[in-house]
Write an enzyme that holds these catalytic residues in place. Structure first.
Site, PDB file in Angstrom:
ATOM      1  N   HIS A   1       0.717  -1.318  -0.076  1.00  0.00           N
ATOM      2  CA  HIS A   1      -0.141  -0.076   0.014  1.00  0.00           C
ATOM      3  C   HIS A   1       0.836   1.275   0.259  1.00  0.00           C
ATOM      4  O   HIS A   1       0.438   2.165   0.912  1.00  0.00           O
ATOM      5  CB  HIS A   1      -0.965   0.092   1.165  1.00  0.00           C
ATOM      6  CG  HIS A   1      -2.159  -0.779   0.961  1.00  0.00           C
ATOM      7  ND1 HIS A   1      -3.071  -0.424  -0.361  1.00  0.00           N
ATOM      8  CD2 HIS A   1      -2.639  -1.856   1.473  1.00  0.00           C
ATOM      9  CE1 HIS A   1      -4.205  -1.369  -0.199  1.00  0.00           C
ATOM     10  NE2 HIS A   1      -3.776  -2.347   0.826  1.00  0.00           N
TER      11      HIS A   1
ATOM     12  N   HIS B   1      -6.689  -3.518  -5.223  1.00  0.00           N
ATOM     13  CA  HIS B   1      -6.361  -2.102  -5.366  1.00  0.00           C
ATOM     14  C   HIS B   1      -5.489  -1.889  -6.732  1.00  0.00           C
ATOM     15  O   HIS B   1      -5.334  -0.848  -7.112  1.00  0.00           O
ATOM     16  CB  HIS B   1      -5.516  -1.711  -4.376  1.00  0.00           C
ATOM     17  CG  HIS B   1      -6.245  -1.348  -3.058  1.00  0.00           C
ATOM     18  ND1 HIS B   1      -6.674   0.114  -2.948  1.00  0.00           N
ATOM     19  CD2 HIS B   1      -6.730  -2.203  -2.125  1.00  0.00           C
ATOM     20  CE1 HIS B   1      -7.356  -0.012  -1.709  1.00  0.00           C
ATOM     21  NE2 HIS B   1      -7.699  -1.225  -1.276  1.00  0.00           N
TER      22      HIS B   1
END
Length: 305
Positions: A55, A114
């Protein structure tokens, strides 16, 4: 693109310095040539080190490499979610991609939920690309690459690795191999479930509170592992405060590799090292010193963590 060009770009990215838009375009073109040859379920040899979500926490990725060893000395498998939420998604993804192009047999990247045009427009990668490059070209080059990433990996035909989890539409690995992966992550169906589902202490299947994918129980894992002659499912996708969590009689493990997630959660992170005999060793690490002075990201509803 020469090896010396690549090595210079890798050195720059390791210093958290951006490469030019033209270099990103060339890197993505080369990466596509490599990724298009990989299978939906990419075969990976042991020894290998498995990493969960990153992330965009670039300095924590540097910490991970300190703990696990540098690529290509260590063979790495990353389970997706390279971008969003952290402050350095651009440098994080481009470094991993440059390593993939430079050492294609020593690093495997699979797709997380994502790695999606839609999700990155909400959770930071889109805005970061625009801010750092002044145009959306870099975001476009990167999100086009997302479509080429493998959906899963299998280590020595014994350990099944995926970002999220299982799907009621998937009984065997061949069902995954049959998916046309070169597309945006769909809102439902097998490909979506692989990236969005979570294990839970339930029986069978249940709707996921995430609004995509499913919750699946130990009986589902048992059945999938038996049918596919798998010993362990290794996945990421869920924050685990202690870095990793083993479930269902050691038939499934969640590996989480973003310490102090969103610079505020206070969790440790882990990587899973497998030797040539598939003996497991979890290595725990904490957030990098460089992150200590960062402002906390604004709170995210727990629903999305």
């Amino acid at each position: 693109m020469s090896q010396s060009d690549l090595d210079r770009q890798i050195a720059q990215l390791r210093n958290c310095e951006n490469i030019t838009e033209g270099e990103v375009k060339a890197l993505c073109t080369k990466a596509r040539e490599i990724l298009v040859e990989e299978s939906n379920v990419q075969r990976v040899d042991a020894p290998v080190t498995i990493c969960g979500d990153i992330h965009g926490q670039f300095f924590d990725l540097m910490e991970l490499f300190k703990v696990g060893g540098d690529c290509p000395d260590t063979n790495y498998l990353f389970l997706g979610d390279f971008v969003d939420r952290g402050f350095n998604s651009v440098e994080t993804f481009l470094l991993l991609l440059a390593l993939k192009v430079r050492y294609p047999d020593r690093i495997t990247l699979i797709r997380g939920n994502h790695e999606s045009r839609q999700i990155t427009q909400v959770y930071g990668f889109y805005d970061e690309c625009l801010r750092k490059y002044g145009s959306l070209n870099v975001w476009r080059y990167c999100t086009d690459i997302f479509d080429y990433l493998s959906l899963a990996a299998v280590i020595e035909e014994k350990i099944f690795c995926v970002h999220g989890g299982l799907s009621p539409s998937i009984k065997t690995m061949d069902d995954i191999r049959a998916i046309d992966r070169k597309q945006e992550v769909p809102h439902d169906g097998a490909m979506c479930d692989l990236m969005w589902s979570d294990p839970d202490e339930i029986e069978g299947w249940n709707l996921s509170p995430r609004g995509a994918g499913y919750l699946f129980g130990g009986d589902v894992v048992d059945d999938f592992n038996r049918k596919n002659n798998i010993e362990l499912i290794c996945r990421a996708h869920q924050l685990v405060m202690e870095g990793y969590r083993v479930m269902f009689n050691e038939q499934l493990v969640t590996v989480w590799s973003a310490p102090n997630y969103c610079y505020r959660c206070g969790n440790v992170a882990s990587i899973l090292e497998l030797d040539e005999n598939l003996t497991k060793q979890y290595k725990i690490f904490e957030a990098a010193q460089e992150n200590k002075g960062l402002p906390a990201k604004k709170p995210i509803p727990d629903y999305f963590l």
